[in-house]
Enzyme design. Structure first.
Site, PDB file in Angstrom:
ATOM      1  CG  PHE A  11      -1.651   1.180   1.576  1.00  0.00           C
ATOM      2  CD1 PHE A  11      -2.323   1.940   0.623  1.00  0.00           C
ATOM      3  CD2 PHE A  11      -1.684   1.607   2.910  1.00  0.00           C
ATOM      4  CE1 PHE A  11      -2.996   3.099   0.978  1.00  0.00           C
ATOM      5  CE2 PHE A  11      -2.363   2.761   3.279  1.00  0.00           C
ATOM      6  CZ  PHE A  11      -3.007   3.508   2.309  1.00  0.00           C
ATOM      7  N   GLY A  13       4.233   1.713   0.132  1.00  0.00           N
ATOM      8  CA  GLY A  13       5.409   1.651  -0.733  1.00  0.00           C
ATOM      9  C   GLY A  13       5.062   1.990  -2.184  1.00  0.00           C
ATOM     10  CG  ASP A  33       6.836  -6.440  -2.632  1.00  0.00           C
ATOM     11  OD1 ASP A  33       6.388  -5.384  -2.139  1.00  0.00           O
ATOM     12  OD2 ASP A  33       6.325  -7.564  -2.410  1.00  0.00           O
ATOM     13  CB  THR A 123       4.157   1.749  12.999  1.00  0.00           C
ATOM     14  OG1 THR A 123       2.823   1.958  13.450  1.00  0.00           O
ATOM     15  CG2 THR A 123       4.758   0.605  13.813  1.00  0.00           C
ATOM     16  CB  ALA A 149       6.699  -6.692  19.958  1.00  0.00           C
ATOM     17  CE  LYS A 151       7.265  -1.506  11.029  1.00  0.00           C
ATOM     18  NZ  LYS A 151       7.865  -1.563   9.673  1.00  0.00           N
ATOM     19  CG  ASN A 176      -4.147   3.763  12.075  1.00  0.00           C
ATOM     20  OD1 ASN A 176      -3.474   3.922  13.085  1.00  0.00           O
ATOM     21  ND2 ASN A 176      -4.875   2.688  11.876  1.00  0.00           N
ATOM     22  CE  LYS A 186      -3.022  -3.807   7.508  1.00  0.00           C
ATOM     23  NZ  LYS A 186      -2.009  -3.410   6.579  1.00  0.00           N
ATOM     24  CG  HIS A 273      -8.401  -3.046  20.182  1.00  0.00           C
ATOM     25  ND1 HIS A 273      -9.723  -3.016  19.805  1.00  0.00           N
ATOM     26  CD2 HIS A 273      -7.756  -2.213  19.323  1.00  0.00           C
ATOM     27  CE1 HIS A 273      -9.884  -2.198  18.791  1.00  0.00           C
ATOM     28  NE2 HIS A 273      -8.697  -1.691  18.483  1.00  0.00           N
TER      29      HIS A 273
HETATM   30  P1  NAD Z   1       1.444  -3.727   3.148  1.00  0.00           P
HETATM   31  O1  NAD Z   1       1.158  -4.945   3.947  1.00  0.00           O
HETATM   32  O2  NAD Z   1       0.382  -3.143   2.292  1.00  0.00           O
HETATM   33  O3  NAD Z   1       2.719  -3.989   2.217  1.00  0.00           O
HETATM   34  C1  NAD Z   1       3.847  -4.678   2.636  1.00  0.00           C
HETATM   35  C2  NAD Z   1       4.675  -5.024   1.407  1.00  0.00           C
HETATM   36  O4  NAD Z   1       5.881  -5.672   1.840  1.00  0.00           O
HETATM   37  C3  NAD Z   1       3.987  -5.993   0.440  1.00  0.00           C
HETATM   38  O5  NAD Z   1       4.163  -5.555  -0.880  1.00  0.00           O
HETATM   39  C4  NAD Z   1       4.703  -7.318   0.676  1.00  0.00           C
HETATM   40  O6  NAD Z   1       4.722  -8.164  -0.463  1.00  0.00           O
HETATM   41  C5  NAD Z   1       6.094  -6.836   1.054  1.00  0.00           C
HETATM   42  N1  NAD Z   1       6.824  -7.822   1.873  1.00  0.00           N
HETATM   43  C6  NAD Z   1       6.383  -8.483   2.970  1.00  0.00           C
HETATM   44  N2  NAD Z   1       7.316  -9.308   3.438  1.00  0.00           N
HETATM   45  C7  NAD Z   1       8.401  -9.168   2.618  1.00  0.00           C
HETATM   46  C8  NAD Z   1       9.698  -9.733   2.594  1.00  0.00           C
HETATM   47  N3  NAD Z   1      10.075 -10.651   3.500  1.00  0.00           N
HETATM   48  N4  NAD Z   1      10.557  -9.341   1.627  1.00  0.00           N
HETATM   49  C9  NAD Z   1      10.187  -8.426   0.686  1.00  0.00           C
HETATM   50  N5  NAD Z   1       8.967  -7.868   0.661  1.00  0.00           N
HETATM   51  C10 NAD Z   1       8.086  -8.230   1.621  1.00  0.00           C
HETATM   52  O7  NAD Z   1       1.957  -2.661   4.208  1.00  0.00           O
HETATM   53  P2  NAD Z   1       1.753  -1.070   4.252  1.00  0.00           P
HETATM   54  O8  NAD Z   1       0.481  -0.766   4.941  1.00  0.00           O
HETATM   55  O9  NAD Z   1       2.032  -0.499   2.919  1.00  0.00           O
HETATM   56  O10 NAD Z   1       2.942  -0.683   5.262  1.00  0.00           O
HETATM   57  C11 NAD Z   1       4.251  -0.399   4.755  1.00  0.00           C
HETATM   58  C12 NAD Z   1       5.171  -0.102   5.908  1.00  0.00           C
HETATM   59  O11 NAD Z   1       4.672   1.010   6.650  1.00  0.00           O
HETATM   60  C13 NAD Z   1       5.293  -1.246   6.912  1.00  0.00           C
HETATM   61  O12 NAD Z   1       6.632  -1.304   7.342  1.00  0.00           O
HETATM   62  C14 NAD Z   1       4.376  -0.850   8.052  1.00  0.00           C
HETATM   63  O13 NAD Z   1       4.816  -1.400   9.277  1.00  0.00           O
HETATM   64  C15 NAD Z   1       4.532   0.662   8.019  1.00  0.00           C
HETATM   65  N6  NAD Z   1       3.375   1.428   8.518  1.00  0.00           N
HETATM   66  C16 NAD Z   1       2.125   1.221   8.007  1.00  0.00           C
HETATM   67  C17 NAD Z   1       1.059   2.002   8.445  1.00  0.00           C
HETATM   68  C18 NAD Z   1      -0.333   1.824   7.883  1.00  0.00           C
HETATM   69  O14 NAD Z   1      -1.255   2.475   8.371  1.00  0.00           O
HETATM   70  N7  NAD Z   1      -0.555   1.003   6.880  1.00  0.00           N
HETATM   71  C19 NAD Z   1       1.269   2.992   9.415  1.00  0.00           C
HETATM   72  C20 NAD Z   1       2.574   3.157   9.933  1.00  0.00           C
HETATM   73  C21 NAD Z   1       3.612   2.384   9.467  1.00  0.00           C
HETATM   74  O1  TDX Z   2     -12.366  -5.499  11.216  1.00  0.00           O
HETATM   75  C1  TDX Z   2     -11.865  -4.607  11.922  1.00  0.00           C
HETATM   76  N1  TDX Z   2     -12.635  -4.037  12.902  1.00  0.00           N
HETATM   77  C2  TDX Z   2     -12.173  -3.065  13.727  1.00  0.00           C
HETATM   78  O2  TDX Z   2     -12.917  -2.577  14.584  1.00  0.00           O
HETATM   79  C3  TDX Z   2     -10.499  -4.159  11.770  1.00  0.00           C
HETATM   80  C4  TDX Z   2      -9.622  -4.757  10.711  1.00  0.00           C
HETATM   81  C5  TDX Z   2     -10.053  -3.179  12.612  1.00  0.00           C
HETATM   82  N2  TDX Z   2     -10.854  -2.662  13.589  1.00  0.00           N
HETATM   83  C6  TDX Z   2     -10.299  -1.627  14.471  1.00  0.00           C
HETATM   84  C7  TDX Z   2      -8.983  -1.972  15.139  1.00  0.00           C
HETATM   85  C8  TDX Z   2      -8.282  -0.641  15.251  1.00  0.00           C
HETATM   86  O3  TDX Z   2      -8.690   0.016  16.442  1.00  0.00           O
HETATM   87  O4  TDX Z   2     -10.014  -0.488  13.660  1.00  0.00           O
HETATM   88  C9  TDX Z   2      -8.793   0.150  14.053  1.00  0.00           C
HETATM   89  C10 TDX Z   2      -7.836   0.158  12.873  1.00  0.00           C
HETATM   90  O5  TDX Z   2      -7.465  -1.185  12.631  1.00  0.00           O
HETATM   91  P1  TDX Z   2      -6.417  -1.586  11.478  1.00  0.00           P
HETATM   92  O6  TDX Z   2      -6.902  -1.040  10.188  1.00  0.00           O
HETATM   93  O7  TDX Z   2      -6.174  -3.048  11.591  1.00  0.00           O
HETATM   94  O8  TDX Z   2      -5.146  -0.722  11.889  1.00  0.00           O
HETATM   95  P2  TDX Z   2      -4.282  -0.654  13.243  1.00  0.00           P
HETATM   96  O9  TDX Z   2      -4.418  -1.874  14.050  1.00  0.00           O
HETATM   97  O10 TDX Z   2      -4.598   0.650  13.909  1.00  0.00           O
HETATM   98  O11 TDX Z   2      -2.810  -0.620  12.611  1.00  0.00           O
HETATM   99  C11 TDX Z   2      -2.531   0.213  11.451  1.00  0.00           C
HETATM  100  O12 TDX Z   2      -1.869   1.395  11.808  1.00  0.00           O
HETATM  101  C12 TDX Z   2      -0.518   1.327  12.195  1.00  0.00           C
HETATM  102  C13 TDX Z   2      -1.722  -0.554  10.401  1.00  0.00           C
HETATM  103  O13 TDX Z   2      -2.365  -1.771  10.082  1.00  0.00           O
HETATM  104  C14 TDX Z   2      -0.322  -0.808  10.872  1.00  0.00           C
HETATM  105  O14 TDX Z   2       0.438  -1.430   9.822  1.00  0.00           O
HETATM  106  C15 TDX Z   2       0.312   0.500  11.234  1.00  0.00           C
HETATM  107  O15 TDX Z   2       1.578   0.287  11.769  1.00  0.00           O
END
Ligand code: NAD
Ligand code: TDX
Length: 331
Positions: A11, A13, A33, A123, A149, A151, A176, A186, A273
């Site tokens: 997402f 990246g 990737d 994160t 943990a 991360k 988020n 998510k 949670h």
């Molecule tokens: P995502 O799950 O959408 O994408 C992760 C990507 O990493 C995928 O393309 C997957 O194929 C690749 N990947 C997984 N394991 C791998 C490996 N061993 N080698 C190579 N590639 C691998 O995640 P995202 O939501 O885009 O998050 C990206 C980064 O940002 C993560 O490090 C996550 O911890 C951090 N982050 C995410 C959020 C969020 O809200 N989504 C918030 C803060 C930080």
């Molecule tokens: O089905 C659901 N129902 C629900 O109530 C899901 C999937 C989530 N939730 C709640 C849990 C959290 O309080 O919604 C909130 C957001 O959940 P997620 O989308 O799973 O995100 P969160 O756990 O907050 O973590 C996210 O933000 C920080 C990302 O997934 C992480 O990768 C990032 O590091």
């Protein structure tokens, strides 16, 4: 200038790669990737023929491929991770392997080849939960889930490479993210796509948990600033300041789609949670960061994108995903 981006088919990246190609004409991007369930080539279809973009399929835990790619890289930005908290509760091993050992493998290669900058994407979850006030970059880390943990382990390991080896490491910790191309496990994409199909929205507990919602393109702008202007050894929180309860986000999604609140299905709470995440992001703002997208605008754009791009998520919500979904929610 060559940037090695890991996890670029995921997402955030994929948005970051698109942002770099659009804003930095002199930069070559290589994307490493593994294409896990979350890595999706459709996320970068529009740039796959760009001469400044290369893709290498591989694992960040594989020292041979990492070494080969790091040799030519000026900068490494590590997004690759297992990223879903609920999956980490079911299967922590994958998280420890990729998030910690994978980061270590990248750091070792970066050290060997003297890369000019290593940006670790961390994160807000590493700080743990907080009822009042906001965390700054000097606060203690108290992660609650195997995901956070792992991360936190990666984040501290990256910092240790700055202290011990003077590797120019910069760490970002964002809140988020939401927007187009987010895997529908998510909260935001799951609830939008379920609501479009008149399916139940499984809200954990009483829905009062609070998150800070950052539009993904704003995070990419902030990360780009950290790449260019971040000080080696420093950590930068990235947040929008727009905090909402899950209940509030859910009701807004239903309103925007013209669907009834009766689609909300309270389900068993997530174990461990975290109640609330909140960041003080004054430090990245001093580098010039200001979010451009308000929550009202971002959620409208996001809902409209999932409405218009069923082709993208319909395929993902089938096969293995359905097995995961049934097991996760008992629905
Ligand atoms: P995502 O799950 O959408 O994408 C992760 C990507 O990493 C995928 O393309 C997957 O194929 C690749 N990947 C997984 N394991 C791998 C490996 N061993 N080698 C190579 N590639 C691998 O995640 P995202 O939501 O885009 O998050 C990206 C980064 O940002 C993560 O490090 C996550 O911890 C951090 N982050 C995410 C959020 C969020 O809200 N989504 C918030 C803060 C930080
Ligand atoms: O089905 C659901 N129902 C629900 O109530 C899901 C999937 C989530 N939730 C709640 C849990 C959290 O309080 O919604 C909130 C957001 O959940 P997620 O989308 O799973 O995100 P969160 O756990 O907050 O973590 C996210 O933000 C920080 C990302 O997934 C992480 O990768 C990032 O590091």
């Amino acid at each position: 200038m060559r940037i090695l981006v890991t996890g670029g088919l995921g997402f955030i990246g994929s948005h970051f790669i698109r942002h770099i190609l659009a804003t930095k004409p002199d930069v070559q991007v290589v994307n490493l990737d593994k294409q896990t369930y979350a890595g999706n080539p459709d996320n970068l279809k529009d740039v796959e023929d760009d001469a400044r973009y290369d893709y290498a399929k591989g694992d960040i835990c594989d020292a041979a491929i990492v070494d080969k790619l790091a040799r030519d890289a000026d900068i490494i930005v590590n997004f690759a991770a297992e990223s879903h908290v609920d999956r980490s509760i079911g299967k922590p091993g994958d998280f420890i392997r990729t998030d910690i050992f994978g980061t270590y493998t990248l750091l070792e290669a970066a050290r060997r080849h003297k890369v000019k900058r290593f940006v670790q994407i961390s994160t807000d979850e590493v700080y743990g939960s907080r009822e009042k006030g906001s965390f700054n970059e000097n606060d203690l880390l108290r992660p609650s889930s195997p995901y956070s943990a792992s991360k936190a382990g990666a984040d501290m390991l990256a910092h240790s490479y700055f202290v011990t080896y003077r590797l120019p490491v910069v760490i970002t910790r964002s809140s988020n993210n939401y927007g187009p191309f987010q895997y529908p496990e998510k909260l935001m994409p799951l609830f939008i796509t379920n609501a479009i199909e008149d399916k139940e929205l499984p809200l954990y507990g009483d829905g009062s948990n609070v998150r800070d919602w950052l539009y993904v393109e704003d995070n990419c702008r902030a990360i780009s600033l950290a790449v260019e202007k971040g000080m080696p050894g420093e950590i930068y929180n990235i947040a929008s300041g727009q905090e909402l309860s899950n209940k509030g986000v859910t009701r807004l999604i239903l309103k925007l789609l013209g669907k009834p609140d009766s689609l909300i299905k309270p389900v068993k709470d997530r174990p461990g949670h975290d109640f609330r995440y909140s960041l003080d992001s004054a430090k990245i703002r001093k580098l010039g960061f200001k979010p451009k997208v308000s929550f009202e605008e971002g959620i409208k754009t996001t809902v409209n994108w999932y409405k218009a791009n069923r082709w993208w998520w319909k395929r993902l919500k089938s096969g293995e995903y359905l097995e995961y979904y049934r097991k996760q929610y008992n629905l």
